[in-house]
Design a protein around this motif. Structure first.
Motif, PDB file in Angstrom:
ATOM      1  N   GLU A  26       0.823  -1.214   0.000  1.00  0.00           N
ATOM      2  CA  GLU A  26       0.000   0.000   0.000  1.00  0.00           C
ATOM      3  C   GLU A  26       0.857   1.265   0.000  1.00  0.00           C
ATOM      4  N   LEU A  27       2.075   1.160   0.498  1.00  0.00           N
ATOM      5  CA  LEU A  27       2.986   2.300   0.455  1.00  0.00           C
ATOM      6  C   LEU A  27       3.260   2.707  -0.987  1.00  0.00           C
ATOM      7  N   GLY A  30      -0.908   2.954  -2.846  1.00  0.00           N
ATOM      8  CA  GLY A  30      -1.847   3.927  -2.315  1.00  0.00           C
ATOM      9  C   GLY A  30      -3.203   3.319  -2.057  1.00  0.00           C
ATOM     10  N   GLU A  34      -7.363   8.080  -0.004  1.00  0.00           N
ATOM     11  CA  GLU A  34      -6.409   9.064   0.493  1.00  0.00           C
ATOM     12  C   GLU A  34      -6.608  10.418  -0.168  1.00  0.00           C
ATOM     13  N   GLU A  38      -2.197  13.363   1.904  1.00  0.00           N
ATOM     14  CA  GLU A  38      -1.768  12.020   2.300  1.00  0.00           C
ATOM     15  C   GLU A  38      -0.999  11.348   1.173  1.00  0.00           C
ATOM     16  N   ARG A  39      -1.463  11.546  -0.051  1.00  0.00           N
ATOM     17  CA  ARG A  39      -0.792  10.949  -1.219  1.00  0.00           C
ATOM     18  C   ARG A  39       0.617  11.503  -1.366  1.00  0.00           C
ATOM     19  N   ARG A  42       2.801  10.025   1.343  1.00  0.00           N
ATOM     20  CA  ARG A  42       3.067   8.611   1.062  1.00  0.00           C
ATOM     21  C   ARG A  42       4.099   8.469  -0.041  1.00  0.00           C
ATOM     22  N   ALA A  46       7.675   6.674  -0.025  1.00  0.00           N
ATOM     23  CA  ALA A  46       7.890   5.595  -0.991  1.00  0.00           C
ATOM     24  C   ALA A  46       9.156   5.828  -1.811  1.00  0.00           C
TER      25      ALA A  46
END
Length: 98
Positions: A26-27, A30, A34, A38-39, A42, A46
């Motif tokens: 999910e890292l 995504g 989100e 948040e994106r 992340r 990542a």
């Protein structure tokens, strides 16, 4: 037959990949829920993890990089139909038929 990686039992294929590769899928992929902030956070993490993976495990880094190019599944909005059911009485049906 159970699939056990590093002493943990993987129930799904996704869990198996996470346990076998040591990365959180999910890292890199995504989630559909989100927000933009948040994106961005992340993706920053990542890219840092990806830079470290390139040095230690280029094959896993290539897989993680391909995950970055995938899009998360969008949550489908619930389709709402406004149905109006008109129930006619027997007398109304007879009047329409006449």
């Amino acid at each position: 037959m159970k699939t056990i990686v590093a002493g943990h039992e993987a129930v799904t294929a996704t869990e198996f990949a996470e346990l076998a590769l040591g990365i959180d899928l999910e890292l890199f992929t995504g989630s559909a829920t989100e927000c933009a902030m948040e994106r961005a956070a992340r993706l920053d993490v990542a890219h840092e993890v990806l830079a470290e993976l390139r040095e230690s495990d280029p094959e896993t880094a290539a897989y993680a990089e391909s995950l970055l190019r995938t899009l998360p599944l969008k949550a489908r909005p619930v389709a709402r139909r406004s149905r109006r059911t008109v129930r006619r009485t027997v007398a109304a049906r007879a009047a329409v038929a006449a």
